[in-house]
Design a protein around this motif. Structure first.
Motif, PDB file in Angstrom:
ATOM      1  N   ALA A 162      16.735 -91.032 -29.959  1.00 13.26           N
ATOM      2  CA  ALA A 162      18.106 -91.224 -29.478  1.00 13.26           C
ATOM      3  C   ALA A 162      18.239 -90.851 -28.004  1.00 13.26           C
ATOM      4  O   ALA A 162      18.890 -91.559 -27.228  1.00 13.26           O
ATOM      5  CB  ALA A 162      19.075 -90.402 -30.331  1.00 13.26           C
ATOM      6  N   HIS A 163      17.629 -89.752 -27.598  1.00 14.37           N
ATOM      7  CA  HIS A 163      17.721 -89.314 -26.201  1.00 14.37           C
ATOM      8  C   HIS A 163      17.033 -90.290 -25.250  1.00 14.37           C
ATOM      9  O   HIS A 163      17.513 -90.498 -24.135  1.00 14.37           O
ATOM     10  CB  HIS A 163      17.151 -87.902 -26.016  1.00 14.37           C
ATOM     11  CG  HIS A 163      18.117 -86.833 -26.387  1.00 14.37           C
ATOM     12  ND1 HIS A 163      19.307 -86.633 -25.739  1.00 14.37           N
ATOM     13  CD2 HIS A 163      18.073 -85.896 -27.365  1.00 14.37           C
ATOM     14  CE1 HIS A 163      19.960 -85.630 -26.282  1.00 14.37           C
ATOM     15  NE2 HIS A 163      19.233 -85.165 -27.276  1.00 14.37           N
ATOM     16  N   GLN A 173      10.437 -95.649 -27.840  1.00 15.68           N
ATOM     17  CA  GLN A 173      10.821 -95.214 -29.179  1.00 15.68           C
ATOM     18  C   GLN A 173       9.683 -95.444 -30.170  1.00 15.68           C
ATOM     19  O   GLN A 173       9.451 -94.628 -31.060  1.00 15.68           O
ATOM     20  CB  GLN A 173      12.091 -95.937 -29.636  1.00 15.68           C
ATOM     21  CG  GLN A 173      13.316 -95.447 -28.892  1.00 15.68           C
ATOM     22  CD  GLN A 173      14.571 -96.184 -29.269  1.00 15.68           C
ATOM     23  OE1 GLN A 173      14.552 -97.389 -29.528  1.00 15.68           O
ATOM     24  NE2 GLN A 173      15.688 -95.474 -29.292  1.00 15.68           N
ATOM     25  N   ALA A 227      16.890 -93.492 -25.562  1.00 15.47           N
ATOM     26  CA  ALA A 227      17.831 -94.604 -25.370  1.00 15.47           C
ATOM     27  C   ALA A 227      18.985 -94.195 -24.460  1.00 15.47           C
ATOM     28  O   ALA A 227      19.334 -94.926 -23.528  1.00 15.47           O
ATOM     29  CB  ALA A 227      18.357 -95.079 -26.723  1.00 15.47           C
ATOM     30  N   ARG A 228      19.576 -93.047 -24.705  1.00 15.97           N
ATOM     31  CA  ARG A 228      20.721 -92.600 -23.895  1.00 15.97           C
ATOM     32  C   ARG A 228      20.339 -92.352 -22.449  1.00 15.97           C
ATOM     33  O   ARG A 228      21.090 -92.673 -21.528  1.00 15.97           O
ATOM     34  CB  ARG A 228      21.330 -91.333 -24.485  1.00 15.97           C
ATOM     35  CG  ARG A 228      22.297 -91.594 -25.622  1.00 15.97           C
ATOM     36  CD  ARG A 228      23.155 -90.379 -25.912  1.00 15.97           C
ATOM     37  NE  ARG A 228      22.384 -89.258 -26.422  1.00 15.97           N
ATOM     38  CZ  ARG A 228      22.060 -89.070 -27.699  1.00 15.97           C
ATOM     39  NH1 ARG A 228      22.452 -89.933 -28.611  1.00 15.97           N
ATOM     40  NH2 ARG A 228      21.375 -88.012 -28.073  1.00 15.97           N
ATOM     41  N   ALA A 229      19.178 -91.787 -22.211  1.00 15.88           N
ATOM     42  CA  ALA A 229      18.776 -91.413 -20.861  1.00 15.88           C
ATOM     43  C   ALA A 229      18.368 -92.600 -19.994  1.00 15.88           C
ATOM     44  O   ALA A 229      18.531 -92.567 -18.781  1.00 15.88           O
ATOM     45  CB  ALA A 229      17.641 -90.400 -20.908  1.00 15.88           C
ATOM     46  N   ALA A 268      23.622 -99.402 -17.899  1.00  8.96           N
ATOM     47  CA  ALA A 268      25.017 -99.534 -18.322  1.00  8.96           C
ATOM     48  C   ALA A 268      25.329-100.975 -18.646  1.00  8.96           C
ATOM     49  O   ALA A 268      24.916-101.890 -17.926  1.00  8.96           O
ATOM     50  CB  ALA A 268      25.935 -99.008 -17.223  1.00  8.96           C
ATOM     51  N   ARG A 307      18.826 -96.301 -20.786  1.00 11.26           N
ATOM     52  CA  ARG A 307      19.482 -97.608 -20.875  1.00 11.26           C
ATOM     53  C   ARG A 307      20.390 -97.893 -19.693  1.00 11.26           C
ATOM     54  O   ARG A 307      21.116 -97.024 -19.218  1.00 11.26           O
ATOM     55  CB  ARG A 307      20.314 -97.704 -22.152  1.00 11.26           C
ATOM     56  CG  ARG A 307      19.498 -97.935 -23.380  1.00 11.26           C
ATOM     57  CD  ARG A 307      20.308 -98.662 -24.433  1.00 11.26           C
ATOM     58  NE  ARG A 307      19.675 -98.505 -25.731  1.00 11.26           N
ATOM     59  CZ  ARG A 307      18.714 -99.280 -26.190  1.00 11.26           C
ATOM     60  NH1 ARG A 307      18.256-100.261 -25.457  1.00 11.26           N
ATOM     61  NH2 ARG A 307      18.192 -99.089 -27.383  1.00 11.26           N
TER      62      ARG A 307
END
Length: 192
Positions: free
Chosen positions: A181-182, A78, A184-186, A190, A188
């Motif tokens: 944002a993507h 990021q 982090a989502r892709a 669980a 991280r």
């Protein structure tokens, strides 16, 4: 001092006239020096273009290292995205010149191809390391292939820059936020 003036003149001419329209004589004239001094310092137009690419790339790497610091994983990626956005805002001419040279390096006759390839490998290596460190800290999913994820991230950056170069009116600020944002989502892991 003369080297910096010649580099700045080359960047301006590359942005204004492109590679074919940038000449050693024009650089000498724009920087207030003779063509002979430009030739003496860089040897050839290819030598000058390699120098321009490497100078801007060194500034890019300096900025990335300063922004990333000791961060790893998602935070590091990021922060690379943040450095990219800031570079677009702060140094559009330099970034434009560097990417003009980078994209032209696919020409088999481009004598500075090795410079571009070396930088690409260094970028991917750093990205891969940050992803592996994120996995070691449990922040990035172990299923993520660090090498492939690094290549994909670098490709997205190159694609964004290409689109910005072709159309400077694209919503770079919004795309920057979306890219953060993507990432982090892709990547991280669980949370249990």
């Amino acid at each position: 001092m003369s080297e910096q003036s010649m580099t700045e003149a080359a960047v301006s001419l590359l942005v204004e006239r492109g590679i074919a329209g940038t000449t050693l004589a024009g650089i000498g004239e724009r920087s207030g020096y003779s063509r002979g001094l430009v030739t003496h310092r860089f040897g050839s137009k290819a030598g000058l273009l390699a120098h321009v690419h490497d100078s801007i790339a060194a500034e890019w790497l300096r900025r990335v290292q300063a922004v990333v610091g000791r961060a790893t994983g998602v935070a590091a990626l990021q922060r690379v995205t943040d450095a990219l956005y800031k570079f677009i805002v702060d140094e559009p001419k330099g970034l434009r010149a560097m990417y003009l040279l980078r994209y032209a390096s696919i020409d088999p006759s481009a004598e500075y191809r090795a410079n571009v390839a070396k930088l690409n490998k260094a970028h991917v290596r750093a990205l891969k390391r940050w992803i592996e460190e994120g996995q070691a800290h449990g922040e990035i999913a172990v299923e993520v292939d660090p090498g492939l994820a690094a290549e994909l991230f670098a490709s997205v950056v190159d694609g964004l820059l290409y689109r910005w170069l072709v159309n400077p009116d694209i919503p770079v600020k919004e795309l920057h936020g979306l890219m953060r944002a993507h990432v982090a989502r892709a990547l991280r892991a669980a949370q249990a």
